[in-house]
Design a protein around this motif. Structure first.
Motif, PDB file in Angstrom:
ATOM      1  N   LEU A  14      44.942  24.021  37.919  1.00  0.00           N
ATOM      2  CA  LEU A  14      43.767  24.106  37.053  1.00  0.00           C
ATOM      3  C   LEU A  14      42.627  23.229  37.585  1.00  0.00           C
ATOM      4  N   LEU A  15      42.926  21.992  37.940  1.00  0.00           N
ATOM      5  CA  LEU A  15      41.888  21.068  38.405  1.00  0.00           C
ATOM      6  C   LEU A  15      41.345  21.456  39.778  1.00  0.00           C
ATOM      7  N   ARG A  16      42.212  21.897  40.672  1.00  0.00           N
ATOM      8  CA  ARG A  16      41.744  22.331  41.994  1.00  0.00           C
ATOM      9  C   ARG A  16      40.835  23.551  41.864  1.00  0.00           C
ATOM     10  N   GLY A  17      41.228  24.490  41.035  1.00  0.00           N
ATOM     11  CA  GLY A  17      40.402  25.675  40.821  1.00  0.00           C
ATOM     12  C   GLY A  17      39.093  25.338  40.135  1.00  0.00           C
ATOM     13  N   LEU A  18      39.139  24.397  39.206  1.00  0.00           N
ATOM     14  CA  LEU A  18      37.933  23.960  38.488  1.00  0.00           C
ATOM     15  C   LEU A  18      36.896  23.398  39.459  1.00  0.00           C
ATOM     16  N   ARG A  19      37.352  22.729  40.501  1.00  0.00           N
ATOM     17  CA  ARG A  19      36.448  22.172  41.511  1.00  0.00           C
ATOM     18  C   ARG A  19      36.049  23.193  42.563  1.00  0.00           C
ATOM     19  N   GLY A  20      36.593  24.412  42.474  1.00  0.00           N
ATOM     20  CA  GLY A  20      36.258  25.452  43.442  1.00  0.00           C
ATOM     21  C   GLY A  20      37.026  25.307  44.739  1.00  0.00           C
ATOM     22  N   HIS A  21      38.167  24.618  44.679  1.00  0.00           N
ATOM     23  CA  HIS A  21      38.994  24.450  45.870  1.00  0.00           C
ATOM     24  C   HIS A  21      40.203  25.384  45.798  1.00  0.00           C
ATOM     25  N   CYS A  22      40.780  25.624  46.958  1.00  0.00           N
ATOM     26  CA  CYS A  22      42.005  26.421  47.027  1.00  0.00           C
ATOM     27  C   CYS A  22      43.081  25.722  46.199  1.00  0.00           C
ATOM     28  N   LEU A  30      37.484  28.081  47.421  1.00  0.00           N
ATOM     29  CA  LEU A  30      38.032  29.198  46.653  1.00  0.00           C
ATOM     30  C   LEU A  30      37.075  30.382  46.646  1.00  0.00           C
ATOM     31  N   PHE A  31      35.765  30.093  46.629  1.00  0.00           N
ATOM     32  CA  PHE A  31      34.765  31.165  46.532  1.00  0.00           C
ATOM     33  C   PHE A  31      33.953  31.267  47.821  1.00  0.00           C
ATOM     34  N   SER A  32      33.668  32.504  48.217  1.00  0.00           N
ATOM     35  CA  SER A  32      32.798  32.721  49.371  1.00  0.00           C
ATOM     36  C   SER A  32      31.347  32.895  48.928  1.00  0.00           C
ATOM     37  N   SER A  33      31.143  33.237  47.671  1.00  0.00           N
ATOM     38  CA  SER A  33      29.807  33.273  47.070  1.00  0.00           C
ATOM     39  C   SER A  33      29.966  32.892  45.602  1.00  0.00           C
ATOM     40  N   TYR A  34      28.987  33.197  44.774  1.00  0.00           N
ATOM     41  CA  TYR A  34      28.987  32.716  43.388  1.00  0.00           C
ATOM     42  C   TYR A  34      30.315  32.959  42.656  1.00  0.00           C
ATOM     43  N   LEU A  35      30.784  34.199  42.615  1.00  0.00           N
ATOM     44  CA  LEU A  35      32.044  34.506  41.935  1.00  0.00           C
ATOM     45  C   LEU A  35      33.027  35.269  42.819  1.00  0.00           C
ATOM     46  N   LYS A  36      32.702  35.453  44.097  1.00  0.00           N
ATOM     47  CA  LYS A  36      33.571  36.221  44.996  1.00  0.00           C
ATOM     48  C   LYS A  36      34.647  35.299  45.577  1.00  0.00           C
ATOM     49  N   VAL A  37      35.898  35.645  45.299  1.00  0.00           N
ATOM     50  CA  VAL A  37      37.020  34.831  45.763  1.00  0.00           C
ATOM     51  C   VAL A  37      37.251  35.103  47.247  1.00  0.00           C
ATOM     52  N   THR A  38      37.450  34.048  48.018  1.00  0.00           N
ATOM     53  CA  THR A  38      37.772  34.169  49.429  1.00  0.00           C
ATOM     54  C   THR A  38      39.128  34.882  49.555  1.00  0.00           C
ATOM     55  N   PRO A  39      39.222  35.929  50.380  1.00  0.00           N
ATOM     56  CA  PRO A  39      40.502  36.668  50.464  1.00  0.00           C
ATOM     57  C   PRO A  39      41.675  35.783  50.877  1.00  0.00           C
ATOM     58  N   TYR A  51      45.234  36.962  43.528  1.00  0.00           N
ATOM     59  CA  TYR A  51      45.121  36.566  42.122  1.00  0.00           C
ATOM     60  C   TYR A  51      43.950  37.305  41.485  1.00  0.00           C
ATOM     61  N   LYS A  52      44.273  38.241  40.640  1.00  0.00           N
ATOM     62  CA  LYS A  52      43.246  39.060  39.998  1.00  0.00           C
ATOM     63  C   LYS A  52      42.889  38.463  38.643  1.00  0.00           C
ATOM     64  N   ILE A 106      35.262  28.082  35.387  1.00  0.00           N
ATOM     65  CA  ILE A 106      36.341  28.634  34.570  1.00  0.00           C
ATOM     66  C   ILE A 106      37.120  29.680  35.362  1.00  0.00           C
ATOM     67  N   LYS A 107      36.422  30.447  36.189  1.00  0.00           N
ATOM     68  CA  LYS A 107      37.142  31.418  37.025  1.00  0.00           C
ATOM     69  C   LYS A 107      38.047  30.691  38.011  1.00  0.00           C
ATOM     70  N   GLY A 108      37.572  29.591  38.587  1.00  0.00           N
ATOM     71  CA  GLY A 108      38.396  28.794  39.492  1.00  0.00           C
ATOM     72  C   GLY A 108      39.613  28.234  38.781  1.00  0.00           C
ATOM     73  N   ALA A 109      39.415  27.707  37.585  1.00  0.00           N
ATOM     74  CA  ALA A 109      40.537  27.168  36.812  1.00  0.00           C
ATOM     75  C   ALA A 109      41.522  28.276  36.454  1.00  0.00           C
ATOM     76  N   PHE A 110      40.992  29.449  36.132  1.00  0.00           N
ATOM     77  CA  PHE A 110      41.842  30.593  35.785  1.00  0.00           C
ATOM     78  C   PHE A 110      42.705  31.000  36.978  1.00  0.00           C
ATOM     79  N   ILE A 111      42.090  31.044  38.166  1.00  0.00           N
ATOM     80  CA  ILE A 111      42.853  31.399  39.365  1.00  0.00           C
ATOM     81  C   ILE A 111      43.866  30.291  39.685  1.00  0.00           C
ATOM     82  N   GLY A 112      43.479  29.038  39.461  1.00  0.00           N
ATOM     83  CA  GLY A 112      44.429  27.935  39.648  1.00  0.00           C
ATOM     84  C   GLY A 112      45.622  28.050  38.709  1.00  0.00           C
ATOM     85  N   ALA A 113      45.360  28.493  37.481  1.00  0.00           N
ATOM     86  CA  ALA A 113      46.450  28.694  36.525  1.00  0.00           C
ATOM     87  C   ALA A 113      47.343  29.856  36.978  1.00  0.00           C
ATOM     88  N   LEU A 114      46.723  30.929  37.483  1.00  0.00           N
ATOM     89  CA  LEU A 114      47.511  32.066  37.984  1.00  0.00           C
ATOM     90  C   LEU A 114      48.368  31.628  39.167  1.00  0.00           C
TER      91      LEU A 114
END
Ligand SMILES: [Zn+2]
Length: 124
Positions: A14-22, A30-39, A51-52, A106-114
């Motif tokens: 959750l915390l890593r995703g919140l910061r936008g990190h892998c 984690l992101f290549s642009s505003y909301l686009k997740v790096t593959p 992680y969808k 929040i999207k980063g935290a969500f992906i971190g939770a996933l």
């Protein structure tokens, strides 16, 4: 013999995703642009595209902003005493700014939770 998988703590993801990190290594973006997740993570090679998040981050953003900002705002008398020509544009601008700031976090935290619950679809 079954191999025991390494743990993935929920709070760490959750915390890593919140910061936008892998969420896997905490070093890659984690992101290549505003909301686009790096593959795939450029540092550890983890498959981040698996992680969808779908509508989950938008739902949680609306939930947070609606319950913690919009609803409490109606308890302040200036919301009812000030002209709607001032309140409506001011609220729209401030809420839009807040939502745009919160959504990628929040999207980063969500992906971190996933990541922590290993909620990625199985590879064929
Ligand atoms: Zn990584």
């Amino acid at each position: 013999m079954t191999e025991i998988a390494p743990t993935r703590p929920f709070r760490t993801g959750l915390l890593r995703g919140l910061r936008g990190h892998c969420p896997n290594c905490d070093k890659g973006r984690l992101f290549s642009s505003y909301l686009k997740v790096t593959p795939t993570c450029e540092v550890c090679g983890h498959d981040l595209g698996a992680y969808k998040a779908d509508d989950g981050p938008a739902y949680f953003t609306i939930l947070l902003v609606g319950h913690l900002v919009v609803a409490p705002a109606f308890f302040f008398p200036f919301m009812w005493e000030t002209s709607p020509w001032v309140i409506v544009p001011g609220a729209l601008i401030s809420l839009t700014t807040l939502i745009l700031l919160l959504l990628p976090r929040i999207k980063g935290a969500f992906i971190g939770a996933l990541w922590s619950i290993r909620r990625a679809p199985a590879q064929p």
